[in-house]
Design an enzyme around this catalytic site. Structure first.
Site, mmCIF file in Angstrom:
data_model
loop_
_atom_site.group_PDB
_atom_site.id
_atom_site.type_symbol
_atom_site.label_atom_id
_atom_site.label_comp_id
_atom_site.label_asym_id
_atom_site.label_seq_id
_atom_site.Cartn_x
_atom_site.Cartn_y
_atom_site.Cartn_z
ATOM 1 N N LYS A 186 0.805 -1.139 -0.053
ATOM 2 C CA LYS A 186 0.152 -0.113 -0.123
ATOM 3 C C LYS A 186 0.733 1.047 -0.047
ATOM 4 C CE LYS A 186 -4.343 1.108 0.077
ATOM 5 N NZ LYS A 186 -5.675 0.402 -0.216
ATOM 6 N N ASP A 208 -7.141 4.329 -4.233
ATOM 7 C CA ASP A 208 -7.821 4.151 -3.171
ATOM 8 C C ASP A 208 -8.385 5.461 -3.064
ATOM 9 O OD1 ASP A 208 -8.040 2.352 -0.644
ATOM 10 O OD2 ASP A 208 -7.390 4.128 0.111
HETATM 11 P P1 NDP Z 1 -12.921 7.762 -2.893
HETATM 12 O O1 NDP Z 1 -11.857 8.949 -2.695
HETATM 13 O O2 NDP Z 1 -13.616 7.536 -4.187
HETATM 14 O O3 NDP Z 1 -14.148 8.057 -1.822
HETATM 15 C C1 NDP Z 1 -13.878 8.207 -0.462
HETATM 16 C C2 NDP Z 1 -15.147 8.698 0.072
HETATM 17 O O4 NDP Z 1 -14.961 8.670 1.470
HETATM 18 C C3 NDP Z 1 -15.701 10.277 -0.211
HETATM 19 O O5 NDP Z 1 -16.916 10.242 -0.136
HETATM 20 C C4 NDP Z 1 -14.949 10.977 0.915
HETATM 21 O O6 NDP Z 1 -15.335 12.198 1.204
HETATM 22 C C5 NDP Z 1 -14.898 9.862 2.023
HETATM 23 N N1 NDP Z 1 -14.115 10.028 2.989
HETATM 24 C C6 NDP Z 1 -12.689 9.900 3.121
HETATM 25 N N2 NDP Z 1 -12.032 10.277 4.122
HETATM 26 C C7 NDP Z 1 -12.965 10.642 5.041
HETATM 27 C C8 NDP Z 1 -13.067 10.903 6.281
HETATM 28 N N3 NDP Z 1 -12.050 10.964 7.096
HETATM 29 N N4 NDP Z 1 -14.418 10.912 6.897
HETATM 30 C C9 NDP Z 1 -15.390 10.986 6.193
HETATM 31 N N5 NDP Z 1 -15.793 10.726 5.100
HETATM 32 C C10 NDP Z 1 -14.411 10.283 4.210
HETATM 33 O O7 NDP Z 1 -12.396 6.527 -2.254
HETATM 34 P P2 NDP Z 1 -12.896 4.942 -2.285
HETATM 35 O O8 NDP Z 1 -14.139 4.856 -2.438
HETATM 36 O O9 NDP Z 1 -11.935 4.243 -3.504
HETATM 37 O O10 NDP Z 1 -12.630 4.190 -0.973
HETATM 38 C C11 NDP Z 1 -13.259 4.313 0.156
HETATM 39 C C12 NDP Z 1 -12.851 3.221 1.118
HETATM 40 O O11 NDP Z 1 -12.993 1.959 0.618
HETATM 41 C C13 NDP Z 1 -11.598 3.313 1.587
HETATM 42 O O12 NDP Z 1 -11.589 3.075 3.047
HETATM 43 C C14 NDP Z 1 -10.691 2.546 0.818
HETATM 44 O O13 NDP Z 1 -9.619 1.998 1.484
HETATM 45 C C15 NDP Z 1 -11.585 1.315 0.503
HETATM 46 N N6 NDP Z 1 -11.269 0.198 -0.503
HETATM 47 C C16 NDP Z 1 -11.217 1.068 -1.888
HETATM 48 C C17 NDP Z 1 -11.121 0.241 -3.008
HETATM 49 C C18 NDP Z 1 -11.030 0.709 -4.220
HETATM 50 O O14 NDP Z 1 -11.107 -0.126 -5.095
HETATM 51 N N7 NDP Z 1 -11.240 2.033 -4.476
HETATM 52 C C19 NDP Z 1 -10.886 -1.247 -2.942
HETATM 53 C C20 NDP Z 1 -10.861 -1.570 -1.524
HETATM 54 C C21 NDP Z 1 -11.225 -0.788 -0.228
HETATM 55 P P3 NDP Z 1 -14.888 13.600 0.785
HETATM 56 O O15 NDP Z 1 -15.142 13.477 -0.718
HETATM 57 O O16 NDP Z 1 -15.179 14.699 1.520
HETATM 58 O O17 NDP Z 1 -13.321 13.242 0.891
#
Ligand code: NDP
Length: 446
Positions: free
Chosen positions: A126, A166
């Protein structure tokens, strides 16, 4: 706490001070694994768990870049190469101001087990940076990505370490990173996944994590002769995982009533249908706006600074970030009739929340199993890059469904307890461990 777990954790904490998320992730795994290792002393003698908790390599580097005013900005870059026993390091990059060494070590540690569960030959890694893409121009994001890759390019490769997205790293960032790698190394290889279809990407990769989590929830529900059809679902986040989880829930006849971002959540009791979801995708992926605008557009409730866990729902798909459900939230969910919690995000539930789930014996799919669909399709993107042949959308989706089914079966195999209850945490931890541990045993003290 079991005294052996306590002793083990004391060493982890002493060796890795000030990394609470890493301690939390290791502790959860140690609790499932130590009793299993005690019954299988070959793993104990070879100190497999101690080795798995120690990254093979950590890279930390400076990322200087020029902003639009011509001023130099400096961020910090990381890559954790955690474990390569069963394949090249594989795992995403996170660009977010909260990124630090401990958070990336927790994510890399989880990734080792998750990748093993997919059955594909991928080790765990990562990386990322404390860079915040929010509020930056496309040119600034490009210059940052180019500087990031200028340093990292010398350490990675399609047979060494393969990157992906991510939080904060989507299609735009993957494009800039890939372009710079290709330019520096003068080779077109599958060193990054999540690429666009025109230049080496796979069908279903953007959808895979969200779709996979929903397929996993369906598998869990099947064990109770139930399904998502007609169920009200709470989704947190509004990024990649949240969007495609919602698309699949809608397709299967469920109704999603919440979305969130780091500033608050919206509650739309009528459901976020396909048209509203398309609007959210435009808002988040192109305009890069706040979820609050949804409430203004569709005239529903917006709760500033809160998370959606107080809303009544049958199933919850936390898909934003780590530690977003605490003990109080877990109790609220269960008191409101929620019987399924399926994690799109990594480690979104705090340990006290997990205890509440276990106590009530609800269907709880931990992230390392439930969200493994994303990296699984990344693995299939690597395969397609190697054989230089793209598969169809239908073919990749069928493989994703099969992989999620297999992961579910592994969890049942290693996690079944008395009266038919499946402890998916135990199942995922032991199921993910065995393959990596056996490879490490075979490869000697490396
Ligand atoms: P994105 O950046 O596309 O979206 C993240 C979302 O979560 C946004 O809506 C963001 O809001 C919100 N967010 C981020 N940080 C915080 C925080 N500290 N508090 C509240 N809301 C928050 O990321 P992903 O959708 O790719 O990832 C989401 C989760 O899924 C993570 O935990 C990631 O590790 C996990 N994941 C992702 C994978 C992938 O293929 N993308 C694979 C496996 C797991 P804002 O826009 O305000 O930042």
């Amino acid at each position: 706490m079991d005294p052996i777990v306590e002793q083990f954790m004391a060493k982890i904490q002493a060796k890795n001070p000030a990394e609470p998320e890493f301690h939390q992730a290791v502790h959860e795994v140690a609790e499932s694994l130590i009793p299993f290792i005690e019954e299988n002393p070959k793993y104990k003698h070879a100190k497999i768990l101690e080795r798995i908790a120690e990254p093979e390599r950590i890279l930390i580097f400076r990322i200087p870049w020029l902003d639009d005013k011509g001023e130099i900005q400096i961020n910090r870059g990381f890559r954790i190469e955690m474990n390569s026993a069963i394949g090249p390091y594989k795992g995403g990059l996170r660009f977010h101001p909260t990124v630090n060494l401990g958070i990336l070590k927790f994510l890399a540690f989880e990734q080792v087990f998750k990748n093993s569960l997919t059955t594909l030959p991928m080790g765990g890694g990562k990386g990322g940076s404390d860079f915040d893409p929010k509020g930056k121009s496309d040119n600034e994001v490009m210059r940052f990505c180019q500087s990031f890759m200028t340093e990292l390019s010398r350490h990675i490769g399609p047979n060494t370490d393969v990157l992906a997205g991510d939080i904060g790293v989507g299609g735009r960032e993957i494009g800039f990173l890939f372009g710079q790698y290709k330019r520096i190394r003068n080779e077109f290889t599958g060193v990054l996944t999540g690429k666009a279809l025109e230049w080496g990407g796979s069908f279903i990769r953007p959808e895979a994590t969200g779709y996979g989590a929903v397929y996993f929830a369906e598998e869990m529900l099947k064990t109770r002769e139930d399904s998502l059809k007609g169920k009200t679902c709470l989704v947190s986040g509004s990024g990649n995982v949240a969007q495609f989880a919602t698309e699949k829930i809608n397709e299967l006849g469920g109704k999603v009533v919440t979305f969130s971002d780091s500033t608050g959540f919206i509650y739309d009791p009528d459901g976020i249908d396909a048209a509203k979801l398309a609007w959210v995708m435009e808002l988040k992926n192109n305009r890069r706006g706040r979820i609050k605008e949804y409430a203004e557009k569709y005239g529903c409730e917006y709760h500033e600074g809160e998370r959606p866990w107080g809303i009544k729902g049958d199933a919850a798909f936390p898909s934003a970030t780590e530690n977003e459900i605490n003990e109080k939230d877990a109790k609220k969910l269960i008191n409101n009739g929620c019987t399924v919690i399926c994690e799109g995000a990594n480690m979104p539930s705090m340990p006290e929340a997990i205890e509440v789930y276990m106590e009530h014996k609800i269907l709880y799919g931990p992230g390392k199993a439930a969200n493994a669909g994303g990296v699984a399709i990344s693995g299939l993107e690597m395969t397609q890059n190697s054989i230089r042949l793209p598969w169809t959308r239908e073919e990749v989706d069928a493989r994703l469904q099969q992989i999620m089914k297999n992961i579910h079966e592994t969890c049942v195999k290693f996690g079944s307890e008395e009266e038919g209850y499946v402890n998916y945490v135990k199942g995922a931890n032991i199921g993910g461990f065995v393959k990596v541990a056996n490879a490490m045993l075979a490869q000697g003290a490396v």
